[in-house]
Motif scaffolding. Structure first.
Motif, mmCIF file in Angstrom:
data_model
loop_
_atom_site.group_PDB
_atom_site.id
_atom_site.type_symbol
_atom_site.label_atom_id
_atom_site.label_comp_id
_atom_site.label_asym_id
_atom_site.label_seq_id
_atom_site.Cartn_x
_atom_site.Cartn_y
_atom_site.Cartn_z
ATOM 1 N N MET A 295 44.936 27.155 33.974
ATOM 2 C CA MET A 295 46.281 27.405 34.484
ATOM 3 C C MET A 295 47.351 27.017 33.487
ATOM 4 N N ALA A 296 47.091 25.983 32.682
ATOM 5 C CA ALA A 296 48.126 25.443 31.813
ATOM 6 C C ALA A 296 48.438 26.351 30.623
ATOM 7 N N GLU A 297 47.606 27.336 30.358
ATOM 8 C CA GLU A 297 47.769 28.134 29.152
ATOM 9 C C GLU A 297 48.819 29.234 29.281
ATOM 10 N N ARG A 298 49.274 29.526 30.505
ATOM 11 C CA ARG A 298 50.227 30.613 30.682
ATOM 12 C C ARG A 298 51.032 30.384 31.958
ATOM 13 N N ILE A 299 52.056 31.196 32.128
ATOM 14 C CA ILE A 299 52.808 31.235 33.372
ATOM 15 C C ILE A 299 52.145 32.231 34.314
ATOM 16 N N TRP A 300 52.123 31.876 35.579
ATOM 17 C CA TRP A 300 51.567 32.737 36.617
ATOM 18 C C TRP A 300 52.683 33.110 37.584
ATOM 19 N N LEU A 301 52.872 34.387 37.818
ATOM 20 C CA LEU A 301 53.836 34.839 38.801
ATOM 21 C C LEU A 301 53.164 34.997 40.163
ATOM 22 N N THR A 302 53.975 35.013 41.213
ATOM 23 C CA THR A 302 53.521 35.364 42.548
ATOM 24 C C THR A 302 54.475 36.423 43.100
ATOM 25 N N ASP A 303 54.305 36.755 44.354
ATOM 26 C CA ASP A 303 55.237 37.696 44.963
ATOM 27 C C ASP A 303 56.464 36.945 45.475
ATOM 28 N N GLY A 304 57.325 37.657 46.176
ATOM 29 C CA GLY A 304 58.533 37.046 46.731
ATOM 30 C C GLY A 304 58.367 36.757 48.212
ATOM 31 N N GLY A 305 59.410 37.020 48.977
ATOM 32 C CA GLY A 305 59.350 36.773 50.408
ATOM 33 C C GLY A 305 58.751 37.964 51.132
ATOM 34 N N LEU A 306 57.453 37.936 51.349
ATOM 35 C CA LEU A 306 56.756 39.066 51.960
ATOM 36 C C LEU A 306 57.348 39.417 53.321
ATOM 37 N N GLU A 307 57.447 38.423 54.184
ATOM 38 C CA GLU A 307 57.886 38.709 55.550
ATOM 39 C C GLU A 307 59.340 39.179 55.599
ATOM 40 N N THR A 308 60.216 38.540 54.830
ATOM 41 C CA THR A 308 61.616 38.977 54.858
ATOM 42 C C THR A 308 61.775 40.360 54.237
ATOM 43 N N THR A 309 60.960 40.683 53.243
ATOM 44 C CA THR A 309 60.996 42.028 52.669
ATOM 45 C C THR A 309 60.578 43.065 53.703
ATOM 46 N N LEU A 310 59.482 42.773 54.405
ATOM 47 C CA LEU A 310 58.986 43.722 55.397
ATOM 48 C C LEU A 310 60.003 43.924 56.522
ATOM 49 N N ILE A 311 60.624 42.836 56.969
ATOM 50 C CA ILE A 311 61.544 42.920 58.106
ATOM 51 C C ILE A 311 62.872 43.552 57.703
ATOM 52 N N PHE A 312 63.500 43.011 56.648
ATOM 53 C CA PHE A 312 64.869 43.412 56.332
ATOM 54 C C PHE A 312 64.960 44.646 55.433
ATOM 55 N N HIS A 313 63.973 44.826 54.545
ATOM 56 C CA HIS A 313 64.014 45.987 53.653
ATOM 57 C C HIS A 313 63.260 47.190 54.219
ATOM 58 N N ASP A 314 62.108 46.900 54.842
ATOM 59 C CA ASP A 314 61.247 47.993 55.291
ATOM 60 C C ASP A 314 61.362 48.280 56.784
ATOM 61 N N GLY A 315 62.053 47.438 57.512
ATOM 62 C CA GLY A 315 62.232 47.678 58.936
ATOM 63 C C GLY A 315 60.967 47.515 59.755
ATOM 64 N N VAL A 316 60.048 46.674 59.296
ATOM 65 C CA VAL A 316 58.786 46.457 60.000
ATOM 66 C C VAL A 316 58.942 45.291 60.980
ATOM 67 N N GLU A 317 58.492 45.480 62.193
ATOM 68 C CA GLU A 317 58.522 44.396 63.167
ATOM 69 C C GLU A 317 57.264 43.537 63.002
ATOM 70 N N LEU A 318 57.460 42.244 62.809
ATOM 71 C CA LEU A 318 56.346 41.318 62.627
ATOM 72 C C LEU A 318 56.320 40.342 63.803
ATOM 73 N N PRO A 319 55.261 40.342 64.599
ATOM 74 C CA PRO A 319 55.193 39.408 65.722
ATOM 75 C C PRO A 319 55.140 37.967 65.229
ATOM 76 N N HIS A 320 56.098 37.172 65.655
ATOM 77 C CA HIS A 320 56.154 35.760 65.260
ATOM 78 C C HIS A 320 56.149 35.588 63.740
ATOM 79 N N PHE A 321 56.750 36.533 63.030
ATOM 80 C CA PHE A 321 56.889 36.470 61.570
ATOM 81 C C PHE A 321 55.523 36.545 60.859
ATOM 82 N N ALA A 322 54.539 37.124 61.531
ATOM 83 C CA ALA A 322 53.179 37.197 60.975
ATOM 84 C C ALA A 322 52.942 38.563 60.337
ATOM 85 N N SER A 323 52.461 38.558 59.101
ATOM 86 C CA SER A 323 52.212 39.812 58.387
ATOM 87 C C SER A 323 50.766 40.282 58.504
#
Length: 304
Positions: free
Chosen positions: A1-29
């Motif tokens: 792990m120490a040899e490089r930077i590792w990226l991850t994703d962003g806010g999955l649930e907020t992207t799905l709800i606010f950008h994609d208009g997906v309804e997530l029960p109890h914020f569960a993806s």
């Protein structure tokens, strides 16, 4: 792990709800795994982030969509223990298939089994003891480990006791574990405990079993002022919010506060100077591909 930077994703649930208009029960993806359309949506979401990792020559920590598929929230949603197990296994299979696809990042991918808090991390009705937390999370940790994750990460954890319980469950399952705490605007956990004390307590109680610690679901302004002391060397992950709002304000918000991606990337670059062990960079609530792309541009090449 120490040899490089590792990226991850962003806010999955907020992207799905606010950008994609997906309804997530109890914020569960995880319910999106149940059909082809949902899986296609998740595949497209993660594929864009993998492309960012390839662009910047970074590794990628690929989360399973299991933040709310533990015993607590799974039960609230109406799943039996066996159904919860199946969801977690399916999530690992989905992530592993994506990790071995043509979209994979050339610098490597780690499949990360995500474990979320047992209750509401921002306004818990009560705090679990260490023993209760180990019992509550143990089955999910064992299921994720048996399904073949590379590591388990407990995210948005509001108390040291819950972090310790999850870490102990991971020790029993013989899987590497990361504990990521969330803090309020004063840099303290919702229990009132300073971040450094929570990490020190977890270290002492687990014999250093935790691979590294993280901070997530808080803006850098909320915790940067408290980053002083040897304990900061153990922070290896930051997944911050784009918004400076408090948890209470975010819970009450009806519109997404996406902040400024370039400004957030600059905050991450400043954090790298304060946190010598920081290697995993991504986003949390309100962040999307633009934020992670800016972070990659500003931080991956600077680290190299």
């Amino acid at each position: 792990m120490a040899e490089r930077i590792w990226l991850t994703d962003g806010g999955l649930e907020t992207t799905l709800i606010f950008h994609d208009g997906v309804e997530l029960p109890h914020f569960a993806s995880f319910p999106l795994l149940a059909d082809a359309a949902g899986r296609s949506r998740l595949h497209a979401y993660f594929r864009r982030y993998l492309a960012q990792a390839r662009r910047h020559g970074a590794g990628f920590v690929l989360d399973t969509v299991t933040w709310r598929s533990g015993a607590g929230w799974g039960g609230i949603i109406g799943l039996s223990p066996d159904e919860i197990d199946r969801v977690n296994r399916d999530a690992v299979v989905f992530a592993r298939d994506l990790a071995t696809s043509a979209d994979a990042a050339p610098a490597g991918i780690l499949v990360n089994g995500v474990v979320g808090p047992h209750g509401d991390a921002y306004a818990p009705d009560r705090f679990l003891t260490v023993a209760e937390a180990e019992e509550a999370h143990g089955r999910q940790v064992r299921t994720l480990a048996a399904a073949g994750v590379d590591l388990v990460t407990a995210t948005t954890i509001a108390s040291a006791a819950e972090g310790i319980g999850i870490a102990r469950a991971a020790l029993m399952a013989d899987v590497p574990v990361v504990v990521s705490f969330t803090v309020e605007t004063d840099g303290r956990l919702v229990t009132g405990q300073p971040l450094g004390e929570a990490i020190a307590e977890t270290e002492a109680a687990t014999g250093g079993w935790v691979a590294w610690y993280g901070v997530n679901c808080a803006h850098p302004d909320h915790f940067r002022p408290v980053l002083a002391g040897d304990w900061t060397e153990r922070i290896g992950m930051v997944r911050a919010n784009a918004s400076r709002k408090s948890h209470a304000e975010l819970d009450a918000a009806t519109e997404l506060d996406a902040g400024d991606p370039a400004e957030l990337a600059g905050d991450y670059r400043a954090l790298m100077a304060l946190l010598p062990g920081l290697r995993v960079l991504g986003g949390c609530c309100g962040t999307d591909l633009s934020h992670v792309g800016a972070i990659g541009q500003r931080c991956v090449h600077a680290a190299a």
